[in-house]
Design a protein around this motif. Structure first.
Motif, PDB file in Angstrom:
ATOM      1  N   ASP A 158       0.806  -1.228   0.000  1.00  0.00           N
ATOM      2  CA  ASP A 158       0.000   0.000   0.000  1.00  0.00           C
ATOM      3  C   ASP A 158       0.836   1.275   0.000  1.00  0.00           C
ATOM      4  OD1 ASP A 158       0.858  -0.410   2.606  1.00  0.00           O
ATOM      5  OD2 ASP A 158      -0.892   0.585   3.454  1.00  0.00           O
ATOM      6  N   GLN A 159       2.155   1.142   0.068  1.00  0.00           N
ATOM      7  CA  GLN A 159       2.968   2.352   0.031  1.00  0.00           C
ATOM      8  C   GLN A 159       3.531   2.632  -1.363  1.00  0.00           C
ATOM      9  OE1 GLN A 159       2.833   4.659   2.412  1.00  0.00           O
ATOM     10  NE2 GLN A 159       1.333   3.171   3.146  1.00  0.00           N
ATOM     11  N   LYS A 160       3.236   1.771  -2.322  1.00  0.00           N
ATOM     12  CA  LYS A 160       3.726   1.972  -3.690  1.00  0.00           C
ATOM     13  C   LYS A 160       3.182   3.287  -4.232  1.00  0.00           C
ATOM     14  CE  LYS A 160       3.937  -0.348  -8.209  1.00  0.00           C
ATOM     15  NZ  LYS A 160       5.398  -0.315  -8.360  1.00  0.00           N
ATOM     16  N   LEU A 161       4.023   4.030  -4.941  1.00  0.00           N
ATOM     17  CA  LEU A 161       3.626   5.360  -5.389  1.00  0.00           C
ATOM     18  C   LEU A 161       2.861   5.363  -6.705  1.00  0.00           C
ATOM     19  CD1 LEU A 161       6.755   7.435  -4.415  1.00  0.00           C
ATOM     20  CD2 LEU A 161       4.421   7.807  -3.626  1.00  0.00           C
ATOM     21  N   ASP A 162       3.249   4.493  -7.643  1.00  0.00           N
ATOM     22  CA  ASP A 162       2.659   4.570  -8.976  1.00  0.00           C
ATOM     23  C   ASP A 162       1.656   3.457  -9.241  1.00  0.00           C
ATOM     24  OD1 ASP A 162       5.001   2.987  -8.709  1.00  0.00           O
ATOM     25  OD2 ASP A 162       4.977   2.669 -10.874  1.00  0.00           O
ATOM     26  N   ALA A 163       0.660   3.789 -10.019  1.00  0.00           N
ATOM     27  CA  ALA A 163      -0.348   2.814 -10.434  1.00  0.00           C
ATOM     28  C   ALA A 163      -0.733   3.154 -11.866  1.00  0.00           C
ATOM     29  CB  ALA A 163      -1.572   2.887  -9.517  1.00  0.00           C
ATOM     30  N   VAL A 209      -4.533  -2.838  -7.165  1.00  0.00           N
ATOM     31  CA  VAL A 209      -4.910  -3.015  -5.766  1.00  0.00           C
ATOM     32  C   VAL A 209      -3.679  -2.724  -4.909  1.00  0.00           C
ATOM     33  CG1 VAL A 209      -5.770  -4.689  -4.059  1.00  0.00           C
ATOM     34  CG2 VAL A 209      -6.622  -4.750  -6.421  1.00  0.00           C
ATOM     35  N   ARG A 210      -3.860  -1.992  -3.829  1.00  0.00           N
ATOM     36  CA  ARG A 210      -2.735  -1.643  -2.953  1.00  0.00           C
ATOM     37  C   ARG A 210      -3.093  -2.012  -1.533  1.00  0.00           C
ATOM     38  NH1 ARG A 210      -0.851  -1.791  -7.000  1.00  0.00           N
ATOM     39  NH2 ARG A 210       0.037  -0.215  -8.364  1.00  0.00           N
ATOM     40  N   LEU A 211      -2.408  -2.999  -0.973  1.00  0.00           N
ATOM     41  CA  LEU A 211      -2.732  -3.455   0.377  1.00  0.00           C
ATOM     42  C   LEU A 211      -1.465  -3.791   1.154  1.00  0.00           C
ATOM     43  CD1 LEU A 211      -5.739  -5.872  -0.284  1.00  0.00           C
ATOM     44  CD2 LEU A 211      -5.817  -3.749   1.027  1.00  0.00           C
ATOM     45  N   PRO A 212      -1.444  -3.509   2.457  1.00  0.00           N
ATOM     46  CA  PRO A 212      -0.302  -3.937   3.262  1.00  0.00           C
ATOM     47  C   PRO A 212      -0.239  -5.458   3.287  1.00  0.00           C
ATOM     48  CG  PRO A 212      -2.093  -3.126   4.668  1.00  0.00           C
ATOM     49  CD  PRO A 212      -2.480  -2.825   3.248  1.00  0.00           C
ATOM     50  N   GLY A 213       0.948  -5.989   3.371  1.00  0.00           N
ATOM     51  CA  GLY A 213       1.107  -7.443   3.432  1.00  0.00           C
ATOM     52  C   GLY A 213       1.325  -8.070   2.071  1.00  0.00           C
TER      53      GLY A 213
ATOM     54  N   LYS D 188       0.808  10.059  -1.446  1.00  0.00           N
ATOM     55  CA  LYS D 188       1.455  10.644  -2.626  1.00  0.00           C
ATOM     56  C   LYS D 188       1.286   9.772  -3.873  1.00  0.00           C
ATOM     57  CE  LYS D 188       4.914  13.286  -0.129  1.00  0.00           C
ATOM     58  NZ  LYS D 188       6.309  13.252   0.306  1.00  0.00           N
ATOM     59  N   GLU D 189       0.491   8.757  -3.758  1.00  0.00           N
ATOM     60  CA  GLU D 189       0.207   7.836  -4.868  1.00  0.00           C
ATOM     61  C   GLU D 189      -0.252   8.587  -6.122  1.00  0.00           C
ATOM     62  OE1 GLU D 189      -2.246   4.176  -4.010  1.00  0.00           O
ATOM     63  OE2 GLU D 189      -3.792   5.579  -4.636  1.00  0.00           O
ATOM     64  N   GLU D 190       0.231   8.134  -7.285  1.00  0.00           N
ATOM     65  CA  GLU D 190      -0.197   8.772  -8.537  1.00  0.00           C
ATOM     66  C   GLU D 190      -0.596   7.749  -9.583  1.00  0.00           C
ATOM     67  OE1 GLU D 190       2.231  11.837 -10.313  1.00  0.00           O
ATOM     68  OE2 GLU D 190       2.724  12.592  -8.312  1.00  0.00           O
ATOM     69  N   GLU D 191      -1.686   8.040 -10.291  1.00  0.00           N
ATOM     70  CA  GLU D 191      -2.143   7.169 -11.374  1.00  0.00           C
ATOM     71  C   GLU D 191      -1.520   7.624 -12.691  1.00  0.00           C
ATOM     72  OE1 GLU D 191      -6.374   7.577 -11.341  1.00  0.00           O
ATOM     73  OE2 GLU D 191      -6.681   5.848 -10.031  1.00  0.00           O
ATOM     74  N   THR D 192      -0.758   6.747 -13.343  1.00  0.00           N
ATOM     75  CA  THR D 192      -0.259   7.101 -14.671  1.00  0.00           C
ATOM     76  C   THR D 192      -1.316   6.770 -15.726  1.00  0.00           C
ATOM     77  OG1 THR D 192       0.826   4.961 -14.875  1.00  0.00           O
ATOM     78  CG2 THR D 192       2.155   6.767 -14.020  1.00  0.00           C
ATOM     79  N   GLU D 194      -5.396   6.908 -15.677  1.00  0.00           N
ATOM     80  CA  GLU D 194      -6.502   7.352 -14.826  1.00  0.00           C
ATOM     81  C   GLU D 194      -7.489   6.222 -14.561  1.00  0.00           C
ATOM     82  OE1 GLU D 194      -8.500  10.674 -16.648  1.00  0.00           O
ATOM     83  OE2 GLU D 194     -10.097  10.498 -15.147  1.00  0.00           O
ATOM     84  N   GLY D 195      -7.866   6.076 -13.309  1.00  0.00           N
ATOM     85  CA  GLY D 195      -8.848   5.065 -12.944  1.00  0.00           C
ATOM     86  C   GLY D 195      -8.241   3.743 -12.499  1.00  0.00           C
ATOM     87  N   ALA D 196      -6.901   3.606 -12.658  1.00  0.00           N
ATOM     88  CA  ALA D 196      -6.271   2.330 -12.317  1.00  0.00           C
ATOM     89  C   ALA D 196      -6.536   1.929 -10.870  1.00  0.00           C
ATOM     90  CB  ALA D 196      -4.761   2.397 -12.567  1.00  0.00           C
ATOM     91  N   ARG D 197      -6.582   2.908  -9.991  1.00  0.00           N
ATOM     92  CA  ARG D 197      -6.767   2.586  -8.563  1.00  0.00           C
ATOM     93  C   ARG D 197      -8.215   2.291  -8.197  1.00  0.00           C
ATOM     94  NH1 ARG D 197      -5.854   0.903  -5.148  1.00  0.00           N
ATOM     95  NH2 ARG D 197      -5.376   2.172  -3.353  1.00  0.00           N
ATOM     96  N   GLY D 198      -9.115   2.321  -9.169  1.00  0.00           N
ATOM     97  CA  GLY D 198     -10.500   1.938  -8.900  1.00  0.00           C
ATOM     98  C   GLY D 198     -11.332   3.070  -8.351  1.00  0.00           C
ATOM     99  N   GLY D 199     -12.573   2.757  -7.979  1.00  0.00           N
ATOM    100  CA  GLY D 199     -13.501   3.740  -7.444  1.00  0.00           C
ATOM    101  C   GLY D 199     -13.277   3.931  -5.950  1.00  0.00           C
TER     102      GLY D 199
END
Lengths: 267, 267, 267, 267
Positions: A158-163, A209-213, D188-192, D194-199
């Motif tokens: 869950d600490q990853k910066l990019d998605a 999806v970003r989750l600890p563990g 500080k998470e960023e979507e490269t 848009e929408g990748a992180r879901g609703g």
């Protein structure tokens, strides 16, 4: 011991670098020739990574380290900004680069290949050393020829910066290269919560999806009439990349020129 | 319409046969030439499968049905005991067999191939028409070269009689053909409940889960240092095989000789 | 700092014990009062577990360690043979036992409870400190009331000696206690490979998968008309138990008597 | 047969209505009292749903149908706009409503409850009759107390119009009601893409996957230190709701007043 491969490690104090040092110290076919870390100070490399002292003192500078280390291979898991220079330095010293960093331009890769050819040594740049992840990507691309309806779900801490993750984008690119073009889903589809349908890429969707563990996992799901096909790779720890690095170190001794992508040296 | 493929279906009253009849009636490139079911009585084939009447009355006997149906292809999802005879009858009438039944001997296959060659027609015998299942098997075999540690888990409905499933055994055979031989697990391992470790095959294990609500699912799991790779196919309904049957009916028109295995006609 | 809980750790050199020592040193509400390991020698406990020295020298003997440690709690992840004696010793010194070992008889538990009552201190014996695993077991038992058709699949590393796992047997017992009795599957079912259907327990089946790279995972699958329900717990590393141990250490300060099972101190 | 429950079905020609008619005809404790479908025409209800004739002709109008059907229960899986009126009509005729439609206002529910009380009959409005889905939601809410880090992934057919699904939103609401408030992920998470992180919902994320071949599936994933817990429900076909409807029809005979939510009549 003239038969073992003499390996230098740069970024030896970093998270991946430490794993590489440990791997080299444990592999009976390798010898640690040098360990470089600008900030670690003159500590024994074995002690630094939490195993017993190995007699190699961590150096602050690659140039110095390489000059009397008689290294065969340099392993570099540092950062894109440093990797190009490190690779060039290594080749100049006749040391084969095994680079786990992304961000090289096509021109840089071409230049480094030429230098390797001149020196008659091998080299490898690979964004991913995980055999399982590479198989997942290859299988996903193959399946997309028959099942053009697909979505990618990737899971990271869950600490990853990019998605989305670099691996998921790489997977998407590979799929896009072979899949019959198709915009999936209902054209009249509506999101009542923005972003629910994930990130759009070439007609399909990527979900992060970003989750600890969680360390690093990815699933590619294909849907067809009455069936689904899933390809999933779960990576539990950084050390899981080391078998791939070990293969690379041994393989790079056997060819000439710079190869880009670990998949090209898997048999 | 001279351009559509004329398809005869034997076992048209059975569970798979009904799906085939529906598929043929819905595919604009096919025409139902005949439907055979010894026990269904002289009912319209469309009515029998729950769609609108199609003008083809179900016949009781294959021989009779083929004599004036001008069929191009016969689809047979009956039982092993009947399939060999049906296949031979079809070829004798110049009708290309597409057979979804197992249990042919190598000698029978050779003989039927020769007959197809003589008649200059194609033919296909395939234990599995599911594209997803075939990809799963192919990927699993490929992965086992790099990850020799694996287990297979297959899931079917709770009334299934045999365990493990035919697909899981086929998968295991394909893997055994390419995987480096290895007896997995701890040599001193002990079962406190007999059978917990599953069925033993060539060094690895097969587990058969039987639950109501499940149609047919299979997962092959590979374990390596710090990672697992999973390939999973879920089949939700009998109709999921029909896209594969449709491909086969069209493809069998284009070659000569008998092919065994759907994977050989996937591009 | 009089407010922190003073924790003694026995078996401090073992795999779980080391994690406990690290956890205590990192938790600002705890102080390491003593660390006991017969074989570790007089080394600093922090150094032994790979963090910085903490000023507590590892002791060889529990009795000695407790006499001047003024410990509030003893954490024991040793072996069944030692745990009963250790627990008794702790209680005699007024130290609350938090025990992660199985194998106590009902008589021993009763006796230890009485001793805790007399001393007016709390105590906990728990075979499982993983909150996720406990929830999985509770949910599985609840679901089995509505879905009596189920199977358990558990995954562990390939060097594990026993199958099925302790957690899967515990889960099966909890389910058997509330599920309507039922022998699942087709009565005429046959195994063509012995063991494929898994281990039989009270009408349902348990499957044990053993693969390198897996730490501890379990899935309970329920099948019903047109649906399946799955409850899955994946444990990635030993350290995953520590949040539960930390909860236990704090909780055991707040009650009197010996409690068996971590689930009884979760709110 | 005075002991069976006499069931009227409105919307009998719709997808869910047909399943209800079939279920009633197959359940030996129920009798089909009436079937209503404005557009189906005066066809036998059994014939309409593809089973044998049952002697009940489909009626065009609820009022007429109820006047001489002596129905005990009305099952309604129509649309929100019609359901309120249908429910009122049923209660006026002393017929217990079992309603599978959403969209009632709190005022309407209160009014309908009052009418049920006056008539001394039971009634049920339930957005979900799937026991498995309800257990999934309950378990997810319970788990979120211990694991506040979670994400929801739901899977439906690729022609579904809305995202996220009603069930996932209901699940999210239940979780939000008990989970300790928390905004997950890296600030500080960023979507490269848009929408990748879901609703986004109340600090956590919902992902909607849409693929052909999928009917309705949902997974709630919880992540904690070194572990993940997953609760997953897979629904394969519409008929999977019928066991829940059957329970409701029988249960509604035993109490007085209108109950909202199937979970309140599960024991």
């Amino acid at each position: 011991m003239t038969d073992t491969i003499r390996v230098a490690v740069i970024g030896a104090g970093g998270r991946m670098g430490r794993e590489v040092v440990k791997m080299v110290l444990q592999d009976e076919n390798m010898t640690l020739a040098a360990a470089v870390s600008p900030s670690a100070g003159p500590i024994d490399a074995g002690t630094m990574v939490g195993v017993k002292p190995c007699g190699v003192t961590v150096a602050a500078d690659l140039e110095t380290a390489l000059s009397d280390a008689r290294a065969d291979v340099l392993v570099d898991f540092t950062v894109p900004q440093a990797a190009y220079g490190n690779t060039k330095t290594a080749i100049m010293h006749g040391v084969r680069p095994v680079i786990g960093t992304t961000g090289f331009t096509p021109e840089q890769i071409e230049e480094l290949d030429k230098l390797c050819q001149e020196r008659e040594i091998g080299g490898l740049i690979a964004p991913n050393f995980s055999i399982g992840a590479i198989l997942m990507m290859q299988f996903a691309a193959q399946a997309s020829k028959y099942f053009p309806h697909l979505e990618i779900i990737e899971y990271h801490g869950d600490q990853k910066l990019d998605a989305p993750s670099g691996t998921s984008i790489k997977t998407a690119e590979l799929i896009a290269g072979v899949r019959q073009e198709l915009r999936q889903g209902n054209p009249k589809e509506e999101e009542t919560i923005e972003g629910a349908r994930g990130g759009y890429y070439n007609g399909f969707r990527i979900h992060s999806v970003r989750l600890p563990g969680v360390f690093a996992q990815q699933e590619v799901i294909f849907g067809g009439f009455g069936q689904t096909l899933k390809i999933r790779h779960d990576s539990y720890e950084r050390a899981g990349y080391m078998p791939g690095v070990a293969v690379a170190v041994k393989k790079v001794m056997t060819y000439t020129g710079l190869i880009y992508g670990f998949e090209h040296i898997m048999d």
